[in-house]
Motif scaffolding. Structure first.
Motif, PDB file in Angstrom:
ATOM      1  N   ALA A 215      14.947   2.700  -4.572  1.00 29.48           N
ATOM      2  CA  ALA A 215      15.151   2.788  -3.123  1.00 29.48           C
ATOM      3  C   ALA A 215      13.881   2.418  -2.361  1.00 29.48           C
ATOM      4  O   ALA A 215      13.939   2.043  -1.195  1.00 29.48           O
ATOM      5  N   LEU A 216      12.733   2.537  -3.017  1.00 25.04           N
ATOM      6  CA  LEU A 216      11.460   2.216  -2.368  1.00 25.04           C
ATOM      7  C   LEU A 216      11.018   0.783  -2.658  1.00 25.04           C
ATOM      8  O   LEU A 216       9.997   0.328  -2.142  1.00 25.04           O
ATOM      9  N   GLN A 217      11.770   0.094  -3.493  1.00 24.41           N
ATOM     10  CA  GLN A 217      11.375  -1.259  -3.934  1.00 24.41           C
ATOM     11  C   GLN A 217      12.056  -2.332  -3.081  1.00 24.41           C
ATOM     12  O   GLN A 217      12.978  -2.037  -2.323  1.00 24.41           O
ATOM     13  N   TYR A 218      11.590  -3.566  -3.210  1.00 26.17           N
ATOM     14  CA  TYR A 218      12.322  -4.702  -2.656  1.00 26.17           C
ATOM     15  C   TYR A 218      13.712  -4.754  -3.267  1.00 26.17           C
ATOM     16  O   TYR A 218      13.898  -4.398  -4.432  1.00 26.17           O
ATOM     17  N   GLY A 219      14.678  -5.201  -2.487  1.00 28.36           N
ATOM     18  CA  GLY A 219      16.019  -5.410  -3.015  1.00 28.36           C
ATOM     19  C   GLY A 219      16.382  -6.879  -2.940  1.00 28.36           C
ATOM     20  O   GLY A 219      15.537  -7.722  -2.669  1.00 28.36           O
ATOM     21  N   SER A 220      17.655  -7.165  -3.174  1.00 26.81           N
ATOM     22  CA  SER A 220      18.091  -8.559  -3.092  1.00 26.81           C
ATOM     23  C   SER A 220      18.412  -8.915  -1.647  1.00 26.81           C
ATOM     24  O   SER A 220      18.714  -8.043  -0.826  1.00 26.81           O
ATOM     25  N   GLY A 221      18.357 -10.205  -1.358  1.00 24.19           N
ATOM     26  CA  GLY A 221      18.643 -10.674  -0.004  1.00 24.19           C
ATOM     27  C   GLY A 221      20.089 -10.471   0.410  1.00 24.19           C
ATOM     28  O   GLY A 221      20.411 -10.550   1.594  1.00 24.19           O
ATOM     29  N   GLN A 222      20.955 -10.178  -0.540  1.00 24.39           N
ATOM     30  CA  GLN A 222      22.367  -9.972  -0.204  1.00 24.39           C
ATOM     31  C   GLN A 222      22.693  -8.511   0.052  1.00 24.39           C
ATOM     32  O   GLN A 222      23.720  -8.206   0.656  1.00 24.39           O
TER      33      GLN A 222
ATOM     34  N   THR B 205       0.821  -1.218   0.000  1.00 23.69           N
ATOM     35  CA  THR B 205       0.000   0.000   0.000  1.00 23.69           C
ATOM     36  C   THR B 205       0.848   1.259   0.000  1.00 23.69           C
ATOM     37  O   THR B 205       0.344   2.349  -0.262  1.00 23.69           O
ATOM     38  N   LEU B 206       2.143   1.119   0.304  1.00 20.87           N
ATOM     39  CA  LEU B 206       3.031   2.287   0.262  1.00 20.87           C
ATOM     40  C   LEU B 206       4.298   1.879  -0.513  1.00 20.87           C
ATOM     41  O   LEU B 206       4.366   2.120  -1.706  1.00 20.87           O
ATOM     42  N   ALA B 207       5.235   1.255   0.157  1.00 21.17           N
ATOM     43  CA  ALA B 207       6.476   0.868  -0.523  1.00 21.17           C
ATOM     44  C   ALA B 207       7.210  -0.179   0.311  1.00 21.17           C
ATOM     45  O   ALA B 207       7.291  -0.045   1.523  1.00 21.17           O
ATOM     46  N   PRO B 208       7.765  -1.199  -0.368  1.00 27.37           N
ATOM     47  CA  PRO B 208       8.476  -2.248   0.373  1.00 27.37           C
ATOM     48  C   PRO B 208       9.877  -1.850   0.823  1.00 27.37           C
ATOM     49  O   PRO B 208      10.441  -2.499   1.694  1.00 27.37           O
ATOM     50  N   GLY B 209      10.423  -0.779   0.242  1.00 26.87           N
ATOM     51  CA  GLY B 209      11.818  -0.423   0.496  1.00 26.87           C
ATOM     52  C   GLY B 209      12.113  -0.016   1.925  1.00 26.87           C
ATOM     53  O   GLY B 209      13.270  -0.004   2.344  1.00 26.87           O
ATOM     54  N   PHE B 210      11.054   0.325   2.698  1.00 26.87           N
ATOM     55  CA  PHE B 210      11.288   0.646   4.109  1.00 26.87           C
ATOM     56  C   PHE B 210      11.291  -0.610   4.977  1.00 26.87           C
ATOM     57  O   PHE B 210      11.701  -0.564   6.128  1.00 26.87           O
ATOM     58  N   ARG B 211      10.812  -1.721   4.436  1.00 26.92           N
ATOM     59  CA  ARG B 211      10.708  -2.966   5.208  1.00 26.92           C
ATOM     60  C   ARG B 211       9.986  -2.730   6.528  1.00 26.92           C
ATOM     61  O   ARG B 211      10.549  -2.944   7.615  1.00 26.92           O
ATOM     62  N   VAL B 212       8.732  -2.313   6.447  1.00 24.17           N
ATOM     63  CA  VAL B 212       7.934  -2.138   7.656  1.00 24.17           C
ATOM     64  C   VAL B 212       6.626  -2.900   7.504  1.00 24.17           C
ATOM     65  O   VAL B 212       5.831  -2.633   6.597  1.00 24.17           O
TER      66      VAL B 212
ATOM     67  N   THR C 275      13.723 -11.944   6.259  1.00 25.59           N
ATOM     68  CA  THR C 275      13.158 -10.610   5.983  1.00 25.59           C
ATOM     69  C   THR C 275      12.974 -10.331   4.487  1.00 25.59           C
ATOM     70  O   THR C 275      12.661  -9.200   4.126  1.00 25.59           O
ATOM     71  N   LEU C 276      13.183 -11.294   3.624  1.00 27.31           N
ATOM     72  CA  LEU C 276      13.239 -11.131   2.169  1.00 27.31           C
ATOM     73  C   LEU C 276      14.491 -10.366   1.754  1.00 27.31           C
ATOM     74  O   LEU C 276      15.254 -10.833   0.919  1.00 27.31           O
ATOM     75  N   ALA C 277      14.697  -9.180   2.359  1.00 31.99           N
ATOM     76  CA  ALA C 277      15.849  -8.360   1.999  1.00 31.99           C
ATOM     77  C   ALA C 277      16.016  -7.280   3.052  1.00 31.99           C
ATOM     78  O   ALA C 277      15.032  -6.870   3.675  1.00 31.99           O
ATOM     79  N   PRO C 278      17.249  -6.791   3.242  1.00 33.80           N
ATOM     80  CA  PRO C 278      17.413  -5.614   4.097  1.00 33.80           C
ATOM     81  C   PRO C 278      16.777  -4.402   3.423  1.00 33.80           C
ATOM     82  O   PRO C 278      16.558  -4.407   2.221  1.00 33.80           O
ATOM     83  N   ASN C 279      16.457  -3.374   4.214  1.00 36.81           N
ATOM     84  CA  ASN C 279      15.709  -2.248   3.647  1.00 36.81           C
ATOM     85  C   ASN C 279      16.511  -1.501   2.591  1.00 36.81           C
ATOM     86  O   ASN C 279      17.632  -1.065   2.808  1.00 36.81           O
TER      87      ASN C 279
END
Lengths: 438, 438
Positions: free
Chosen positions: B72-79, A250-257, B278-282
């Motif tokens: 920066a707002l997207q999922y990243g890699s697990g590494q 709903t917002l963005a995954p990049g913050f991991r919240v 966590t899928l990936a760090p933030n």
């Protein structure tokens, strides 16, 4: 694990037993492949964050840094900030959930909440009930804690209650310990179906009477396309359900919240587990999201996301109808995914390299089962590519599928002299539906 | 766990065995107490992030949002991102470490790296060797994975090699499985001492010849006050050491970004465990830190932090000399902590409520042992309070300590008729050292 079992790893004998469950998921391998720009990826579940106006986020960040910089840059509590937890209660109220922000635990994405809940409940050999199919990332966590997953069948209304009863009886008769039911009631990943309200009540009742906790995972609930999703299971059961939510979609995954809302006693243990795992969720993301929820029209932004995903779902369903009219697939009312069923003679995992060669990627159905099922299924994601790309991707997929079927027929000798036209030509002239009658 | 063992928790019988090791640490309870503004907290290990100029961070954030917002707002890699991992290699080169960014795994703070490494190696009942005392957060992780911790004695040069040999021999003769040595060689938390270079080599040799992995935790290494810390253990052993680093102390903990540098085979498993957890760090934190390292004088900023912490260390050592001259304490060359040893008749945990009443907080030594030791020790943090507050805090602590000793003497009857003056009066006239001869 390519390294395991070889002499190249001097620490081979030192690993814990649980590492046997560590393996790269199909999704992971695909991320690398699908990142090539010429490939239409229908594989990942990445939200379309480009639709989030940069200034909505920047405004929130600027205010945080102006008013609360040192706190946002500092360690926080293992439970998450009180302000964000209050906002989370308001968000969940949209799904009928009432309760106290004291029982919310903010986590590093809801993936970490999955990890922590599993850590709290699972001894090696315990059983977790899950839909058939289920979320690949959850199955990975369950495997990492040496749980056994028992899949329970779904239909177009979601998990089938009688199947749940039967599975519980069977497992109990085998002397197995069932710890919880993991379910994604809304816009299921990967199946795309939604659990009906009547079934929610029935399933809660089954679990309650069997002393089985419900882990309700709801990352997509607010992304309904037509009518709102039924209210959360947690809305009618606050002692038997742990609810997981996320800002990733709903917002963005990049913050991991993300977060968990748990019964009080479990909540206390979750906080301790969270502190042990990471000390605390990232303060910066929590402060920014709090500010975003305070000062922006975030509900309007969710409507924007909904509209985008609805259009993409429509594009995918239309393309499937056009290019693969004899196959069957689910019709999601929200979320990110369509679940496609192939003819029995096709193996979606074996077919993947050919698909990538044709510049389309997907996730094979086997990724979503703990028991090897899924060979004839494909998860198709419509969240990230544009409607045009989705159409191109499905056309390419049809080329691959029809090519495989053609090849099988050729080798079986049945149609050696009268090959069915493949869909390759159709893919390059997307206006003409292929003469696909397989 | 207050909830465990009561009838209030309907899920009491469902928890995994490992939850028996979940308990609130002394540090956690203190965070709540110490957050009252009138209390001088010498308890927490929070870096002084107010010394980080806001514009250094904002400039980096603005550039990230301008150039790379959607990523920066997207999922990243697990590494973790390649760019950040390259920067991390440069940072570690300052401590003599050479290697490939391929072997770096970015984590949610180095706390999560601790969790993941423990997850990879520990079966219940395995033994982890750790300094005596050791980091409270690591002990919590080890307990959560049902490891047994064997403490190995330290002196002013750090871990004592002969003690390590003896401990390994003893455990082996008992048939125990030793998985790794956890060590904080630089500016130890909580002991404040630094492992000498000669001992680093000797300890690596002991571990290598015994097939024991070394987990080198180095969050404070760049915060040396006088001369640089010895080079990292990892700099001379790339197959036997997992090195943990963090941006929490050199930049800010609020992004929760740390890392592990691991031998190749272990690295692969760490990534899988990271994805599962966590899928990936933030992504956002990683992009901002990358930009910060690219465009700011971050080395100069670390010098600024160093200067601040040096001044505070000096203030603490001076105040200890003034107010508690008969006690003994360590003299750290960097980092955040001093380790104070009390007379045998005092119990630092029992004394804590009285200290908080006198408006000073500390961490009792027992928090840093897995085996109940530490009753006569206190960890004093000089990282967060100003030099003036440190002085006030130590004065208050002296009041409490001397008051306790006075009380004990009174009850033992020895000095009923000639009470030693307490340090209370001295605390209010800080220019005069108290006539403390206890």
């Amino acid at each position: 694990m390519t390294d395991q079992g070889t002499n190249l790893d001097p620490w081979y004998d030192s690993y814990a037993d649980r590492t046997a469950g560590l393996s790269a998921s199909e999704v992971r391998a695909l991320f690398a492949v699908a990142s090539r720009p010429e490939v239409v990826s229908l594989a990942g579940g990445m939200p379309f964050v480009s639709a989030l106006p940069r200034e909505m986020v920047m405004g929130s960040i600027e205010k945080v840094m102006r008013d609360n910089g040192p706190m946002a840059l500092q360690y926080g509590s293992g439970q998450g900030t009180p302000a964000l937890r209050e906002h989370i209660m308001q968000i969940m109220a949209m799904e009928g959930i009432r309760g106290s922000a004291d029982n919310v635990v903010v986590t590093t994405g809801s993936q970490q909440a999955l990890d922590l809940v599993t850590r709290l409940f699972i001894n090696p050999g315990d059983v977790i009930l899950a839909e058939s199919p289920s979320y690949v990332g959850a199955l990975g966590v369950f495997r990492a804690y040496q749980a056994d997953v028992a899949h329970v069948a779904m239909d177009d209304e979601g998990l089938v209650p009688q199947e749940l009863r039967d599975t519980i009886s069977r497992l109990r008769s085998e002397g197995r310990t069932i710890k919880f039911l993991y379910t994604i009631p809304n816009f299921h990943n990967p199946a795309g179906v939604t659990l009906s309200w009547a079934r929610r009540l029935e399933i809660l009742d089954i679990c309650r009477s069997n002393g089985i906790l419900v882990l309700e995972d709801n990352p997509y609930g607010l992304l309904a396309f037509d009518k709102p999703a039924p209210q959360a299971m947690r809305s009618v059961d606050d002692e038997g359900v742990i609810y997981l939510g996320s800002f990733s979609k709903t917002l963005a995954p990049g913050f991991r919240v993300g977060w968990a809302l748990a019964p009080h006693a479990i909540r206390e243990k979750l906080i301790l587990a969270n502190e042990s795992a990471t000390l605390a969720p990232n303060s910066f993301g929590q402060f920014v999201i709090t500010e975003y929820l305070d000062q922006t029209d975030w509900r309007g932004q969710i409507d924007t996301f909904r509209g985008i995903y609805r259009e993409r779902r429509d594009a995918m369903l239309a393309a499937l109808g056009e290019y693969l009219p004899t196959m069957s697939w689910t019709k999601p009312d929200g979320g990110f995914f369509v679940w496609l069923t192939l003819p029995d003679e096709l193996d979606s995992k074996a077919m993947l390299p050919r698909a990538v060669k044709e510049l389309v990627a997907y996730t094979p159905g086997t990724a979503f089962y703990a028991d090897g099922q899924g060979a004839h299924n494909i998860r198709l994601s419509f969240c990230y590519p544009t409607p045009e790309s989705i159409r191109t991707g499905i056309a390419r997929l049809a080329t691959v599928i029809n090519g495989e079927l053609d090849l099988l027929r050729t080798f079986s000798g049945a149609t050696l002299t009268s090959p069915v036209p493949t869909v390759s030509s159709a893919a390059s002239s997307v206006g003409n539906p292929p003469p696909n009658t397989l």
